[in-house]
Design an enzyme around this catalytic site. Structure first.
Site, PDB file in Angstrom:
ATOM      1  CG  MET A  30     153.321   8.080  41.992  1.00 34.42           C
ATOM      2  SD  MET A  30     151.039   9.019  40.834  1.00 34.42           S
ATOM      3  CE  MET A  30     150.581   9.514  42.521  1.00 34.42           C
ATOM      4  N   GLY A  31     157.008   9.319  44.765  1.00 36.32           N
ATOM      5  CA  GLY A  31     157.362  10.540  45.397  1.00 36.32           C
ATOM      6  C   GLY A  31     157.215  10.961  46.322  1.00 36.32           C
ATOM      7  CG  HIS A  34     155.138   8.068  53.251  1.00 38.36           C
ATOM      8  ND1 HIS A  34     154.703   6.433  53.022  1.00 38.36           N
ATOM      9  CD2 HIS A  34     154.075   8.716  52.647  1.00 38.36           C
ATOM     10  CE1 HIS A  34     153.662   6.066  52.506  1.00 38.36           C
ATOM     11  NE2 HIS A  34     153.089   7.129  52.376  1.00 38.36           N
ATOM     12  N   GLY A  36     156.019   4.689  54.471  1.00 36.01           N
ATOM     13  CA  GLY A  36     154.831   3.562  53.958  1.00 36.01           C
ATOM     14  C   GLY A  36     155.943   3.093  53.306  1.00 36.01           C
ATOM     15  CG  HIS A  37     156.559   5.555  49.619  1.00 37.75           C
ATOM     16  ND1 HIS A  37     156.256   6.717  49.885  1.00 37.75           N
ATOM     17  CD2 HIS A  37     155.402   5.318  48.330  1.00 37.75           C
ATOM     18  CE1 HIS A  37     155.040   6.994  49.017  1.00 37.75           C
ATOM     19  NE2 HIS A  37     154.833   6.123  48.478  1.00 37.75           N
ATOM     20  CD  GLN A  61     148.922   6.961  39.021  1.00 45.18           C
ATOM     21  OE1 GLN A  61     149.714   6.459  38.324  1.00 45.18           O
ATOM     22  NE2 GLN A  61     148.190   6.458  40.331  1.00 45.18           N
ATOM     23  CG  LEU A 184     153.125   6.583  57.523  1.00 43.85           C
ATOM     24  CD1 LEU A 184     154.578   6.236  57.251  1.00 43.85           C
ATOM     25  CD2 LEU A 184     152.509   8.033  58.476  1.00 43.85           C
ATOM     26  CB  SER A 186     152.243  11.552  48.899  1.00 40.78           C
ATOM     27  OG  SER A 186     152.996  10.394  48.985  1.00 40.78           O
TER      28      SER A 186
HETATM   29  O1  PAF Z   1     150.068   3.494  44.092  1.00 44.25           O
HETATM   30  C1  PAF Z   1     151.641   4.498  43.466  1.00 44.25           C
HETATM   31  O2  PAF Z   1     152.034   5.257  44.169  1.00 44.25           O
HETATM   32  C2  PAF Z   1     151.150   4.906  42.034  1.00 44.25           C
HETATM   33  O3  PAF Z   1     149.643   4.440  41.536  1.00 44.25           O
HETATM   34  C3  PAF Z   1     151.907   4.461  41.655  1.00 44.25           C
HETATM   35  C4  PAF Z   1     151.454   2.517  41.444  1.00 44.25           C
HETATM   36  C5  PAF Z   1     153.334   3.934  41.632  1.00 44.25           C
HETATM   37  C6  PAF Z   1     151.538   4.387  39.550  1.00 44.25           C
HETATM   38  O4  PAF Z   1     151.684   5.007  39.817  1.00 44.25           O
END
Ligand code: PAF
Length: 290
Positions: A30-31, A34, A36-37, A61, A184, A186
């Site tokens: 979801m942008g 950091h 972690g991503h 969500q 970490l 967001s």
């Molecule tokens: O973990 C997340 O960042 C979100 O729940 C995901 C898996 C990208 C779905 O929007």
């Protein structure tokens, strides 16, 4: 790296990749990226020919409008980070592109969603499932990468894949922590400097709980974690604004996600926590057994 915003463009990029028999690794995000991503992107980079990262703040969500509005959005910086990490395709659709019509699909995941996040965030996991399924269908990945901080989300996606009868491999990846132990997230960027300073107490408490689990029983340990965090500001003479408000701390079977009453009940057990601090909801988890 190519940045794609429409499904039509994505379709042709994925078709081309498939035609050339290249494997695809998907990292849904979801942008507000950091390290972690980036650890997910790095892992995907090692294991696939083509790495696709989606950046999409999925409105369905969020069960709390304010949380959605306040969710950090840093697209330009995200794209620079993704390019530097060796991403091939960044998919950054608009809400209209992802959901041209109102979403009516509702997913049910049984017992695994009836604990912890599930009852506290009604509709959350169904919203996650809708977007993840759509991303799976659009990007046709061989593997998809998710962080273990959202431990329950991993169980839900595993169940989603089972329901879809899909052979996409779901790859859970370890939590990345700041040097002081804070997981970490967001959401950390919304903490005031004072709150950020004390936030590592969450992980420190969990680590102490892991040690205590050698001699403490499950229920007493759960109470100890909740009390330690709830009384942290008092014990440390901090202002009310720097109060931890634990929402839950559960010790669960790592497969069924059902709370356990004693350590022998599950071969693998984890502790999952949600805590409010400075108006920000933080989650974390640690492994006890297995
Ligand atoms: O973990 C997340 O960042 C979100 O729940 C995901 C898996 C990208 C779905 O929007």
């Amino acid at each position: 790296m190519i940045t794609i915003t429409t499904i039509a463009e994505l379709d042709s990029a994925i078709n081309e990749t498939k035609k050339n028999n290249k494997s695809i690794g998907l990292v849904p995000t979801m942008g507000a990226l950091h390290e972690g991503h980036l650890s997910l992107v790095n892992r995907a980079r090692k294991e696939n020919d083509v790495v696709v990262v989606s950046v999409f703040v999925n409105p369905i969500q969020f069960n709390n409008k304010e949380d959605l509005e306040k969710y950090p959005r840093t697209l330009e910086k995200d794209l620079a980070m993704l390019e530097a990490a060796g991403t091939d395709i960044a998919f950054t659709p608009s809400v209209e592109e992802m959901y041209p019509e109102p979403v009516t699909t509702v997913y049910h995941f049984g017992a695994i969603e009836q604990v912890m996040e599930g009852p506290r965030r009604p509709g959350h996991f169904s919203g996650v499932a809708v977007v993840v399924r759509r991303l799976f269908e659009l990007t046709k990945p061989d593997r998809s990468y998710f962080g273990e901080k959202d431990f329950q989300q991993i169980a839900v996606i595993r169940e989603l894949l089972r329901q879809m009868n899909s052979n996409i491999e779901m790859v859970p990846c370890p939590i990345v922590r700041a040097n002081d132990g804070l997981a970490l997230s967001s959401r950390n960027m919304r903490l005031s400097p004072e709150a950020r300073n004390i936030a590592p107490a969450i992980y420190a408490t969990l680590m102490q709980a892991v040690e205590m689990s050698q001699y403490e029983d499950v229920d007493d340990l759960k109470l100890w974690v909740l009390d330690t965090l709830a009384s942290f500001h008092e014990v440390n003479s901090l202002p009310e604004g720097l109060r931890f408000e634990p929402e839950y701390f559960e010790i669960v079977d790592d497969t069924t996600l059902q709370p356990i009453d004693n350590w022998d009940e599950a071969s693998g057990s984890v502790g999952c926590i949600a805590v409010w601090l400075d108006g920000v909801r933080l989650i974390d988890m640690v492994r006890f057994r297995g």
